[in-house]
Write a protein that holds these residues in place. Structure first.
Motif, PDB file in Angstrom:
ATOM      1  N   PHE A  30      28.072  17.816  -1.765  1.00 44.44           N
ATOM      2  CA  PHE A  30      27.236  18.957  -2.003  1.00 44.44           C
ATOM      3  C   PHE A  30      27.258  19.010  -3.407  1.00 44.44           C
ATOM      4  O   PHE A  30      28.188  19.328  -4.100  1.00 44.44           O
ATOM      5  N   TYR A  50      28.139  32.883  -8.930  1.00 48.64           N
ATOM      6  CA  TYR A  50      26.709  33.074  -8.581  1.00 48.64           C
ATOM      7  C   TYR A  50      26.180  31.860  -8.457  1.00 48.64           C
ATOM      8  O   TYR A  50      25.978  31.193  -9.467  1.00 48.64           O
ATOM      9  N   VAL A  51      26.157  31.157  -7.122  1.00 46.38           N
ATOM     10  CA  VAL A  51      25.631  30.064  -6.856  1.00 46.38           C
ATOM     11  C   VAL A  51      24.205  30.141  -6.703  1.00 46.38           C
ATOM     12  O   VAL A  51      23.765  30.773  -5.666  1.00 46.38           O
ATOM     13  N   GLU A  53      22.020  27.317  -6.606  1.00 51.30           N
ATOM     14  CA  GLU A  53      21.608  26.228  -5.928  1.00 51.30           C
ATOM     15  C   GLU A  53      22.783  25.582  -5.264  1.00 51.30           C
ATOM     16  O   GLU A  53      23.848  25.199  -6.126  1.00 51.30           O
ATOM     17  N   ARG A  54      22.582  24.912  -4.016  1.00 52.98           N
ATOM     18  CA  ARG A  54      23.645  24.150  -3.377  1.00 52.98           C
ATOM     19  C   ARG A  54      23.039  23.209  -2.575  1.00 52.98           C
ATOM     20  O   ARG A  54      22.455  23.653  -1.452  1.00 52.98           O
ATOM     21  N   LEU A  55      22.862  21.978  -3.010  1.00 52.51           N
ATOM     22  CA  LEU A  55      22.142  20.839  -2.154  1.00 52.51           C
ATOM     23  C   LEU A  55      23.171  19.880  -1.556  1.00 52.51           C
ATOM     24  O   LEU A  55      24.028  19.464  -2.102  1.00 52.51           O
ATOM     25  N   ALA A  56      23.014  19.819  -0.479  1.00 53.68           N
ATOM     26  CA  ALA A  56      23.460  18.744   0.342  1.00 53.68           C
ATOM     27  C   ALA A  56      22.872  17.242  -0.267  1.00 53.68           C
ATOM     28  O   ALA A  56      21.820  17.357  -0.604  1.00 53.68           O
ATOM     29  N   ARG A 111      33.468  17.043   1.205  1.00 54.34           N
ATOM     30  CA  ARG A 111      34.095  17.285   2.313  1.00 54.34           C
ATOM     31  C   ARG A 111      35.012  15.909   2.722  1.00 54.34           C
ATOM     32  O   ARG A 111      34.270  14.656   2.699  1.00 54.34           O
ATOM     33  N   ASN A 200      38.189  25.039   7.840  1.00 48.05           N
ATOM     34  CA  ASN A 200      37.403  24.447   8.909  1.00 48.05           C
ATOM     35  C   ASN A 200      37.913  23.527   9.788  1.00 48.05           C
ATOM     36  O   ASN A 200      38.918  22.906   9.474  1.00 48.05           O
ATOM     37  N   PHE A 203      36.493  19.525   8.987  1.00 47.43           N
ATOM     38  CA  PHE A 203      36.342  19.146   7.526  1.00 47.43           C
ATOM     39  C   PHE A 203      37.273  20.051   6.612  1.00 47.43           C
ATOM     40  O   PHE A 203      37.536  21.268   6.770  1.00 47.43           O
ATOM     41  N   GLU A 205      37.060  21.444   2.684  1.00 47.69           N
ATOM     42  CA  GLU A 205      36.112  21.238   1.524  1.00 47.69           C
ATOM     43  C   GLU A 205      36.550  21.641   0.318  1.00 47.69           C
ATOM     44  O   GLU A 205      37.160  22.622   0.045  1.00 47.69           O
TER      45      GLU A 205
END
Lengths: 670, 670
Positions: A30, A50-51, A53-56, A111, A200, A203, A205
């Motif tokens: 990501f 402060y994120v 955008e977070r793209l897979a 991940r 998790n 996974f 991360e």
């Protein structure tokens, strides 16, 4: 290690289990954009992100090239490549080399595949959790916190008065590397802010605030083998000087006369002494925090008259003299003046010398991105310390690089902050090496980062509170030693008695006695007066304490030949001196969560008493033939309770050890 | 309000300024996926979010339809529509109706355009910051916190012992609606968790944990006009019953005899009394927190013998009787038994009655998503409260809906949690309305959400600590009144003397005296004994206190005709009784950040003393002709300092007010 690529997926397996698996519905990568907000106060950081955008990146294109595989990652089918990664395989190692990423991307989340039973260790020196599963670990070198537990008064007051309370993950020495119980390690090559999240079930991360250079996965058949590979990568410590095995390094302050007096008092009581460690050899100042040092790194003849001759007298008696230095220079000193004049100090936005607040006094930051400054600081060490006759020192700090500083190299301080401890270690290493003194001189550091393994001759656990708390007291140095050891820092020790006395927290006799017991089973014994010596119990305050010190330093010197063999093993193979139980009992599942006991080498099991007011202690022994050092009683393994009065810390040896005769002598020591 | 759409952008302007502007490089909308982690302990929530994806939606397609515009949002050029929004314009209102979103998206971030000078207000009842610019505000109904400031001992202890310390944004009454100083309001129609972020110079970012139904932007020419529009939307409170203007509602507990005694004592000293408010009319229980109630909502004749006749005797003397109820039923009571039998209580995952821990006792949650349960609870109010003769009650709580409860309707508790306070208010409203008692019976609530404006007859500021702290003491009820007022809750009051006494924090006489002064300038005066009555100073503990109460209740009754006119204005136009200074002095920039003074109607300016041990007070007066109530001295405006001994709170009236004669009488009151 196996790599399998298919049209839209790829997999890395180790010992038949997936440790990395990418597919469109379970992406490996990501990316995104973040704006950090960093506040620093005296080495304590408040970092918020402060994120926006977070793209897979679920969609991949695999390109097979001659000696490697390149993978392009996209955010939608047939979309442009956002990130390109090169997969390089070599025996039991797989490297993911990050080749390029779209401009403006400054956040990466990777991940790895986990399973529910897996445990993870490392990430530098972790003081609260040895097994990190179930938590996330921001990786940013800083003060470790005073109290480190939001429910305690000391932590609360530290937070309120100086954002200094800390939390479970704060450490002087973070490192973006972890070791899995599945017998592989993962290292991310980066110096940016990172956060490794082990919360998790399926996974792990790994968050990194820049494009990492590479991610390394490497496996071995057992943990000793893994440590060898880890230290092949990061380096190993040289052996300790012979003289250290003469006994404790007594932490004493107050000038030549006081040192002489306390030393004689100790020797007269039978305390085995290897050196005196005098932080204040270069002068002191008083602050509201307590006794602080002058931070101008040269002999202070007012505080230490005749030290220039005394140092050699002591050496002849087998007592070495150790001092103190750090990578900052106080504004009042001549070193500051020189460094300022020559442009060796980091600057602020107005191109003036950046002054860092160290608590009621201010210092310049020697700019190690400037090769001339680095060379100059090496000569300071060579001339003022080694040349003067010091055989060791605390190479303190390294965690305070402000994130708004201007560096000579033009590099981003957000990316140099974590790099600083290793640069500082390297300055010490090269100063000693170039003097031909490696193996004779020893310095010890609390700060660290990737690569510290090679450049730091000895790690110390930092500034514990002078108490029995789990998170910041005596107990906390055990997971510290074990986690640092898992990454190849095999030589660890701590301030005997702890350091920080604040908000009414004062060291009592029992704490010093128990900490002395722990110290005897580490490669170096060193005591500390603490930040407020007059508020804290000192080793020579009672006969009982001197007796305990005499006994425990004799335990230490008696074990010297064994300890030396462990230190040698560490120098050759990277096997840490203090080891988690699972390192030698990997089939015993119970051992994977034990963090307050350790193996001292293969043949001693140490379970330090870290509670107040107790005379018995519960111990877990893995299945083997164990002999209790003090009673000679034999145990086969399991949960047991032993007598543990002051002076008899719960220690066991393996009956069939080649060192059994030596261990048998310990019970004769009075 | 102007809407302009172009090929790849759209803009909403109000009074010539952009309040929303979408373009590919400054998108209006971000969407993503999050996994929340919610912990609740006794109404305190720890809510964490793990956002796995956050996509900007920069690319739009505008479709002009007959009566509206539809906009499709995509994450990449010519990509599929991820969200569709319908833009509906009507006079000075623009609605963004969310028509559809891709499945699995559960996080929405909306950006409005801001400018640096802009101030924002509202978001329900905010106790720490009236002007919310520079902070973010999670919007989730909960306990408001005890202490509400991480640097205080009370907050720390509350956090440590029960995660109850709270922070600046915790409130019983959040609402996803804010009012801008640019004279528009923005309302998001949703009951999901939300977080409104006002930290950025150039935009406001509104985070919502579901697809919002719609976003409403509406403007007016001035703040009074804006309040009228706001209350057109959310509803307004009816006028208060005539009897309340007779004097204070004395909060007394302990049974019929104690009430009679304390009432007579007060009346004998000249205290003006409108009612007695007896929480424990239905019985008490003791817990470690303090005196708690029985939570089985019917007259308890053991504690209140003869109340059935007494209540009417008192009414004839002009003293009304008020009680207490909340939407939970304690396991020990007959109401619980009935509700359980009939299936009126919310269930847990095992389909058993969900028991909520209220602090050493457990209750069922009356399930208001079940119409039969709602009707039944209305009959409880009608039969046991109204029918028994109560003229008012505290309709407490509403914030505790657990997020793992199973509701009759099958709705998601994450989305019903915030809805609950308004549902609870509506139960009370309909119970009273159907009894034909609106305007005669009055109940007061602390919990709220969108729509509470219509269904709650009177707001109260919740449970303050019994101290002078800004964040949780006397002062905090002023921004509470002002922020709630900005969203159309024009009738506010607070517990005179505060409520929460914990960790050694005890109410002293001075606090009660000062709080009485504040109470006299709110639409209703009501005292509270506190959670630990015996630790706290009570109104009849000294002659001085009784004198102060006599004086201040006489001030209140003297002002009754003025106050009534304000209450009427609130009922008709939604103009709050307590108003921020900028509401009438909008050109005075200094007024926009004043949160501890208010206008009481247009003609009185009140600057309550909220510090301990002071006898003078600094006041800011906007430019006008002001007369100090107690000295008669005239002021033209600006920063002044006035004498403010106990009994003479800093209050000023406008010289040319039509009520000047009435205000002039106040200084005669002894």
């Amino acid at each position: 290690m196996q790599v399998v690529t298919e049209n839209n997926s790829f997999t890395v397996t180790w010992k038949g289990e997936e440790i990395l698996h990418h597919s469109p519905d379970a992406p490996f990568l990501f990316v995104g954009k973040g704006q950090e907000n960093v506040k620093m106060f005296r080495g304590n950081f408040d970092i918020k992100d402060y994120v926006t955008e977070r793209l897979a990146l679920p969609f991949i294109q695999v390109r097979n090239e001659s000696d490697s595989i390149k993978i392009d990652f996209a955010s939608y089918p047939n979309g442009p490549s956002v990130v390109t990664v090169q997969l390089v395989q070599k025996e039991n190692e797989v490297k993911l080399v990050f080749v390029k990423a779209t401009e403006n991307i400054n956040r990466f989340w990777l991940r790895l595949k986990a399973n529910k039973e897996e445990n993870v260790y490392g990430c530098g020196e972790q003081l609260t959790h040895f097994n990190m599963r179930g938590k996330n670990f921001p990786l940013w070198t800083s003060e470790p916190g005073v109290g480190r537990n939001k429910s305690t008064y000391v932590t609360w007051q530290s937070d309120v008065t100086g954002m200094a309370g800390g939390d479970y993950y704060h450490t002087n020495y973070p490192q973006p590397t972890f070791v899995s119980s599945r017998k592989y390690y993962c290292h991310v090559e980066t110096t940016a802010y990172a956060d490794f999240d082990f919360r998790n079930d399926s996974f792990h991360e790994l968050q990194i605030w820049e494009m990492p250079k590479e991610v390394v996965l490497e496996g071995a058949n057992d943990f000793l083998g893994l440590l060898e590979k880890i230290t092949d990568r990061f380096g190993r410590q040289p052996e300790l000087p012979e003289w250290t095995y003469n006994g404790i390094w007594l932490g004493i302050q107050g000038g030549t006369e006081v040192v002489e007096e306390k030393l004689e008092k100790a020797l007269a009581k039978g305390v085995k002494v290897g050196g005196v460690w005098c932080q204040d050899w270069q002068g002191i100042r008083m602050t509201s925090f307590g006794k602080r040092l002058m931070w101008n790194w040269q002999w202070n003849p007012e505080v230490y008259p005749n030290l220039d001759t005394k140092i050699h007298e002591w050496k002849e008696k087998g007592i070495r003299f150790l001092g103190y230095i750090n990578p900052y220079v106080a504004v009042e000193g001549n070193l500051f003046a020189t460094a300022k004049e020559r442009g060796y100090l980091a600057l602020n936005e107005e191109n003036e010398v950046y002054l860092v607040d160290f608590g009621e006094f201010y210092c310049g930051v020697v700019d190690f991105t400037n090769p001339e400054a680095t060379e100059w600081y090496k000569t300071v060490i060579q001339d003022n310390l080694i040349g003067f006759g010091l055989d060791g020192w605390m190479a303190d700090f390294g965690e305070y690089l402000p994130t708004d500083v201007k560096l000579h190299s033009g590099e981003d301080p957000m990316e140099m902050h974590n790099a600083w401890p290793t640069m500082w270690a390297k300055v010490n290493y090269e100063a000693v090496e170039e003097s031909g003194k490696l193996g004779e001189v020893v310095y010890f550091m609390r700060a660290g980062y990737t690569g510290i393994q090679k450049y730091n001759t000895l790690l110390w656990g930092g500034d514990q509170s002078v108490d029995f708390t789990l998170d910041d007291g005596l107990a906390s140095v055990i997971p510290a030693a074990l986690s640092a050891g898992m990454l190849g820092n095999g030589l660890h020790h701590s301030d005997i008695g702890g350091y920080t006395s604040l908000f009414g927290n004062k060291r009592n006799e029992e704490l010093l006695l128990r900490w002395t017991e722990l110290g005897a089973f580490t490669p170096v014994m060193r005591s500390h007066e603490g930040n407020r010596p007059y508020d804290c119990f000192q080793f020579d305050d009672t006969e009982r304490s001197l007796d305990q010190l005499a006994k425990m330093t004799t335990v230490y010197t008696t074990l010297a030949s064994y300890t030396k063999s462990l230190v040698k093993q560490n120098a050759e193979k990277g096997t840490p001196v203090q080891r988690p139980l699972f390192m030698h009992y990997e089939n015993d599942e119970a051992t994977y969560d034990i963090q307050y006991q350790y193996l001292y080498g293969k043949d001693l099991l140490v379970a330090p008493v870290y509670d107040e007011g107790v005379t018995t202690w519960d111990v877990y022994l893995p299945e083997d033939e164990w002999i209790h050092v003090w009673s000679g009683k034999e145990y086969a393994g399991g949960n047991i309770t032993v007598e543990a009065p002051i002076g008899e810390p719960p220690v066991f040896y393996r009956k069939d050890s080649e060192w059994a005769d030596l261990f048998g002598k310990l019970k004769e020591i009075k």
